[in-house]
Design a protein around this motif. Structure first.
Motif, PDB file in Angstrom:
ATOM      1  N   MET A  85       0.804  -1.219  -0.022  1.00 50.58           N
ATOM      2  CA  MET A  85       0.107   0.051   0.030  1.00 50.58           C
ATOM      3  C   MET A  85       0.897   1.251  -0.024  1.00 50.58           C
ATOM      4  N   THR A  86       0.501   2.453  -0.891  1.00 48.02           N
ATOM      5  CA  THR A  86       1.339   3.327  -0.990  1.00 48.02           C
ATOM      6  C   THR A  86       0.672   4.228  -1.418  1.00 48.02           C
ATOM      7  N   VAL A  87       1.028   5.579  -1.453  1.00 50.64           N
ATOM      8  CA  VAL A  87       0.231   6.978  -1.811  1.00 50.64           C
ATOM      9  C   VAL A  87       0.892   7.439  -3.123  1.00 50.64           C
ATOM     10  N   HIS A  88       0.033   7.768  -4.158  1.00 50.34           N
ATOM     11  CA  HIS A  88       0.697   8.337  -5.390  1.00 50.34           C
ATOM     12  C   HIS A  88       0.990   9.753  -4.933  1.00 50.34           C
ATOM     13  N   PRO A  89       2.286  10.127  -5.442  1.00 48.20           N
ATOM     14  CA  PRO A  89       2.717  11.463  -4.793  1.00 48.20           C
ATOM     15  C   PRO A  89       2.152  12.689  -5.487  1.00 48.20           C
ATOM     16  N   GLN A  90       1.492  12.312  -6.758  1.00 53.22           N
ATOM     17  CA  GLN A  90       0.948  13.670  -7.329  1.00 53.22           C
ATOM     18  C   GLN A  90      -0.498  13.427  -7.161  1.00 53.22           C
ATOM     19  N   THR A  91      -1.149  12.442  -7.305  1.00 53.75           N
ATOM     20  CA  THR A  91      -2.767  12.240  -7.268  1.00 53.75           C
ATOM     21  C   THR A  91      -3.058  12.178  -5.871  1.00 53.75           C
ATOM     22  N   GLY A  92      -2.422  11.460  -4.980  1.00 48.65           N
ATOM     23  CA  GLY A  92      -2.881  11.285  -3.629  1.00 48.65           C
ATOM     24  C   GLY A  92      -3.704  10.100  -3.585  1.00 48.65           C
ATOM     25  N   GLU A  93      -3.863   9.389  -4.606  1.00 48.14           N
ATOM     26  CA  GLU A  93      -4.662   8.203  -4.505  1.00 48.14           C
ATOM     27  C   GLU A  93      -3.910   7.025  -3.798  1.00 48.14           C
ATOM     28  N   ILE A  94      -4.451   6.273  -3.193  1.00 47.62           N
ATOM     29  CA  ILE A  94      -3.760   4.893  -2.552  1.00 47.62           C
ATOM     30  C   ILE A  94      -3.860   3.659  -3.490  1.00 47.62           C
ATOM     31  N   TRP A  95      -2.537   3.535  -3.497  1.00 47.06           N
ATOM     32  CA  TRP A  95      -2.402   2.178  -4.648  1.00 47.06           C
ATOM     33  C   TRP A  95      -2.067   0.937  -3.701  1.00 47.06           C
ATOM     34  N   THR A  96      -2.553  -0.154  -4.073  1.00 46.18           N
ATOM     35  CA  THR A  96      -2.378  -1.560  -3.496  1.00 46.18           C
ATOM     36  C   THR A  96      -2.016  -2.451  -4.249  1.00 46.18           C
ATOM     37  N   HIS A  97      -1.644  -3.441  -3.726  1.00 46.65           N
ATOM     38  CA  HIS A  97      -1.297  -4.829  -4.394  1.00 46.65           C
ATOM     39  C   HIS A  97      -2.033  -5.989  -3.459  1.00 46.65           C
ATOM     40  N   GLU A  98      -2.479  -7.094  -4.105  1.00 48.31           N
ATOM     41  CA  GLU A  98      -2.648  -8.124  -3.112  1.00 48.31           C
ATOM     42  C   GLU A  98      -2.351  -9.247  -3.657  1.00 48.31           C
ATOM     43  N   HIS A  99      -2.128 -10.429  -2.612  1.00 44.21           N
ATOM     44  CA  HIS A  99      -1.963 -11.898  -2.977  1.00 44.21           C
ATOM     45  C   HIS A  99      -3.063 -12.547  -3.815  1.00 44.21           C
ATOM     46  N   GLY A 100      -3.134 -13.125  -4.927  1.00 47.71           N
ATOM     47  CA  GLY A 100      -3.978 -14.115  -5.496  1.00 47.71           C
ATOM     48  C   GLY A 100      -3.598 -15.467  -4.859  1.00 47.71           C
ATOM     49  N   PRO A 101      -4.121 -16.304  -5.378  1.00 49.20           N
ATOM     50  CA  PRO A 101      -3.964 -17.900  -4.824  1.00 49.20           C
ATOM     51  C   PRO A 101      -3.041 -18.343  -5.759  1.00 49.20           C
ATOM     52  N   ARG A 102      -3.202 -19.175  -6.681  1.00 54.09           N
ATOM     53  CA  ARG A 102      -2.039 -19.828  -7.546  1.00 54.09           C
ATOM     54  C   ARG A 102      -2.178 -18.593  -8.932  1.00 54.09           C
ATOM     55  N   GLY A 103      -1.483 -17.648  -8.898  1.00 57.09           N
ATOM     56  CA  GLY A 103      -1.763 -16.744  -9.737  1.00 57.09           C
ATOM     57  C   GLY A 103      -3.074 -15.714  -9.519  1.00 57.09           C
ATOM     58  N   GLY A 104      -2.807 -14.630 -10.121  1.00 54.30           N
ATOM     59  CA  GLY A 104      -4.200 -13.806  -9.983  1.00 54.30           C
ATOM     60  C   GLY A 104      -3.655 -12.722  -8.769  1.00 54.30           C
ATOM     61  N   ASP A 105      -2.443 -12.394  -8.468  1.00 59.26           N
ATOM     62  CA  ASP A 105      -1.853 -11.304  -7.610  1.00 59.26           C
ATOM     63  C   ASP A 105      -2.196 -10.045  -8.514  1.00 59.26           C
ATOM     64  N   GLU A 106      -2.885  -8.916  -7.820  1.00 59.91           N
ATOM     65  CA  GLU A 106      -3.171  -7.840  -8.517  1.00 59.91           C
ATOM     66  C   GLU A 106      -2.411  -6.630  -7.991  1.00 59.91           C
ATOM     67  N   VAL A 107      -2.617  -5.437  -8.886  1.00 57.68           N
ATOM     68  CA  VAL A 107      -2.183  -4.197  -8.309  1.00 57.68           C
ATOM     69  C   VAL A 107      -3.513  -3.220  -8.635  1.00 57.68           C
ATOM     70  N   ASN A 108      -3.855  -2.618  -7.686  1.00 58.56           N
ATOM     71  CA  ASN A 108      -5.285  -1.604  -7.894  1.00 58.56           C
ATOM     72  C   ASN A 108      -5.157  -0.370  -7.283  1.00 58.56           C
ATOM     73  N   ILE A 109      -5.976   0.486  -7.658  1.00 52.28           N
ATOM     74  CA  ILE A 109      -6.092   1.821  -7.306  1.00 52.28           C
ATOM     75  C   ILE A 109      -7.439   1.743  -6.349  1.00 52.28           C
ATOM     76  N   LEU A 110      -7.342   2.400  -4.966  1.00 57.06           N
ATOM     77  CA  LEU A 110      -8.580   2.261  -4.085  1.00 57.06           C
ATOM     78  C   LEU A 110      -9.641   3.225  -4.391  1.00 57.06           C
ATOM     79  N   TYR A 111     -10.870   3.095  -4.730  1.00 56.94           N
ATOM     80  CA  TYR A 111     -11.842   3.802  -4.726  1.00 56.94           C
ATOM     81  C   TYR A 111     -13.058   3.525  -3.686  1.00 56.94           C
ATOM     82  N   ALA A 112     -13.540   4.508  -3.098  1.00 55.05           N
ATOM     83  CA  ALA A 112     -14.555   4.342  -2.124  1.00 55.05           C
ATOM     84  C   ALA A 112     -15.857   3.471  -2.456  1.00 55.05           C
TER      85      ALA A 112
END
Length: 374
Positions: free
Chosen positions: A223-250
Motif C-alpha cells: 500500500m502506498t500513496v501516489h505522490p501527485q494524485t494522492g490516490e492509494i495504490w495497493t497490491h494483493e496476493h492471489g492464490p495460484r496466480g491472480g496477484d493484483e495491483v489496484n487503485i482504491l476507490y470508495a
C-alpha cells in the motif's frame, strides 16, 4: 521543508559513513545500480519507517520494533510494543508515522492479536519517547475473530486528509471478502482516534460496516500513496496466480473470490469468471503468482528514468519488480530486478534521500539501500 532537510541530512549520516558489510552491483534496463547492506540480523523484518532525524524503525514479525541510528542496529528493541500473536503468517506487521510525527512523536502499529475468541488484525496508536512506546491505545480491531493463522493483511497508509487506511485479509476464508458485515477481506478507513472516516460508503447503512472503504480484497500486503494524485495504490496476493495491483476507490468491490485470474492451490478453478458487473478490474495482475509484498511509487532524483514507476517486492519468486506506468495509470512495462540476490523481498520504501530501501524476509533478514553506481 525543515523536516525534509533534517531527514536528508540524517540519511546522509546513516549511509554516508557506513563501512559497507556488503555492496554489489546489479543490472537494469536503465543501467547498473548498487545495492548496499545497511543492517543485518533482523528476524523476519516486515516494515520500515523513516524518522525525521534520519534514523529508521523496523518491525520484526515475532513482535519487536527495532531502531537503526548512526548506521547501526540498536541492540535493544523498543519497549512497550503490544503483545502480538506470532503464529503462522501472524505477528507484528506495519509501522507508520502520524502525519505530524515531527511534533507529536505518534506512530501506529498493525499486528495479529489472539484471544479466547480467536485471532484478528489490530491497530494500536502510541507515542515514541526515547526507546519506549507510551500511551498505547488500540484504535481498530477487525471482527469477528477466527482461528486461522493466514491472511491478516496489515498494510497501512495515510491520505492527504489525515485518514488512516488499514488492509485486512480474508483470513483464509474467501467468502468473507464479499460479506460487508464482516471486517475481513477489505480496506478500512478511520480517523486517528479510531472513528469511521467521514464519507465512508457504509455510514448510515446496516448492510456495510461503517469503517469499510473497499471490499472483495483477498490479502493486501502492499500500500502506498501516489505522490501527485494522492490516490492509494495497493497490491494483493492471489492464490495460484491472480496477484493484483489496484487503485482504491470508495465503495468499490474488487471481486475476490467472485472473479479472479488465479486458481486454487489444489489446481482446481475457484471460478470461471474474470469479469463481473459491479466489480473492478486490476490495473495489472501476475500469473503465475509472484507473492507480492511491499510497494513504493518512485518520485526521486537519483533515478530520474524511474519517475512514476511502481516497485513491488516478491516473496515467492524472490525479486523486485518494476512496473512502468503512463499518464493514465496504465502499466506499459515490467522489469524483474535483483534476480541474482535470491532473497524474499518483504518491504519496499522510497526514502527521503531519493533511494529505494528494501527489507528481506528471513531469520537473518537485511535492510538494503538501492542507489545509482558511483
Amino acid at each position: 521543508m525543515r523536516v525534509l532537510q533534517q531527514a536528508v541530512i540524517g540519511f546522509a549520516l546513516l549511509v554516508g559513513f557506513l563501512p559497507l558489510a556488503f555492496s554489489q552491483t546489479f543490472p537494469s534496463d536503465a543501467g547498473p545500480f548498487q545495492l548496499e547492506t545497511i543492517a543485518e540480523g533482523l528476524e523476519h523484518p516486515w516494515s520500515l519507517a523513516f524518522l525525521p532525524d534520519g534514523s529508521a524503525l523496523v518491525t520484526e514479525r515475532p513482535g519487536r520494533l527495532r531502531i537503526i541510528q548512526n548506521s547501526s542496529l540498536a541492540t535493544k528493541a523498543i519497549h512497550g510494543v503490544p503483545q502480538v500473536a506470532a503464529a503462522g503468517q501472524g505477528g507484528l506487521f506495519d509501522v507508520i508515522l502520524h502525519p505530524d510525527f515531527a511534533s507529536n512523536n505518534t506512530l501506529f502499529l498493525s499486528y495479529a492479536h489472539d484471544s479466547s475468541e480467536g485471532m484478528t488484525t489490530r491497530v494500536a496508536r502510541a507515542v515514541l519517547d526515547n526507546n519506549e512506546l507510551k500511551t498505547l491505545k488500540v484504535i481498530f480491531e477487525a471482527l469477528p475473530r477466527s482461528n486461522g493463522t493466514r491472511h491478516f493483511g496489515g498494510r497501512m497508509a495515510f491520505d492527504s486528509s489525515g485518514y488512516l487506511y488499514i488492509a485486512v485479509g480474508d483470513r483464509g476464508e474467501k467468502d468473507r471478502a464479499q460479506d460487508t458485515r464482516d471486517d475481513a477481506g477489505g480496506v478500512h478507513r478511520i480517523t486517528i482516534d479510531g472513528e469511521p472516516a467521514p464519507g465512508n460508503p457504509g455510514l448510515g447503512s446496516s448492510a456495510i460496516r461503517d469503517t469499510f472503504y473497499t471490499w472483495g480484497n483477498r490479502n493486501i500486503q502492499g500500500m502506498t500513496v501516489h505522490p501527485q494524485t494522492g490516490e492509494i495504490w495497493t497490491h494483493e496476493h492471489g492464490p495460484r496466480g491472480g496477484d493484483e495491483v489496484n487503485i482504491l476507490y470508495a465503495g468499490t468491490n474488487y471481486g475476490w473470490p467472485e472473479i479472479t485470474y488465479g486458481i486454487g492451490y489444489s489446481g482446481l478453478p475457484i471460478t470461471s469468471d474474470t469479469h463481473k458487473e459491479g466489480m473492478a478490474q486490476p490495473l495489472h495482475y501476475w500469473d503465475p503468482s509472484i507473492a507480492p509484498s511491499g510497494m513504493a511509487l518512485y518520485s526521486g532524483e537519483l533515478f530520474p528514468q524511474w519517475q512514476g514507476d511502481v516497485f513491488v517486492g516478491a516473496l515467492k519468486l524472490r525479486k523486485l519488480v518494476r512496473l512502468g506506468t503512463n499518464e493514465n495509470d496504465k502499466v506499459i512495462a515490467e522489469e524483474d530486478l535483483l534476480l541474482d540476490l535470491n532473497e524474499r523481498i518483504r518491504d519496499v520504501r522510497f526514502g527521503p534521500d531519493g533511494a529505494l530501501w528494501l527489507l528481506s524476509d528471513a531469520r537473518q533478514g537485511k535492510l538494503y539501500r538501492m542507489a545509482p553506481t558511483q
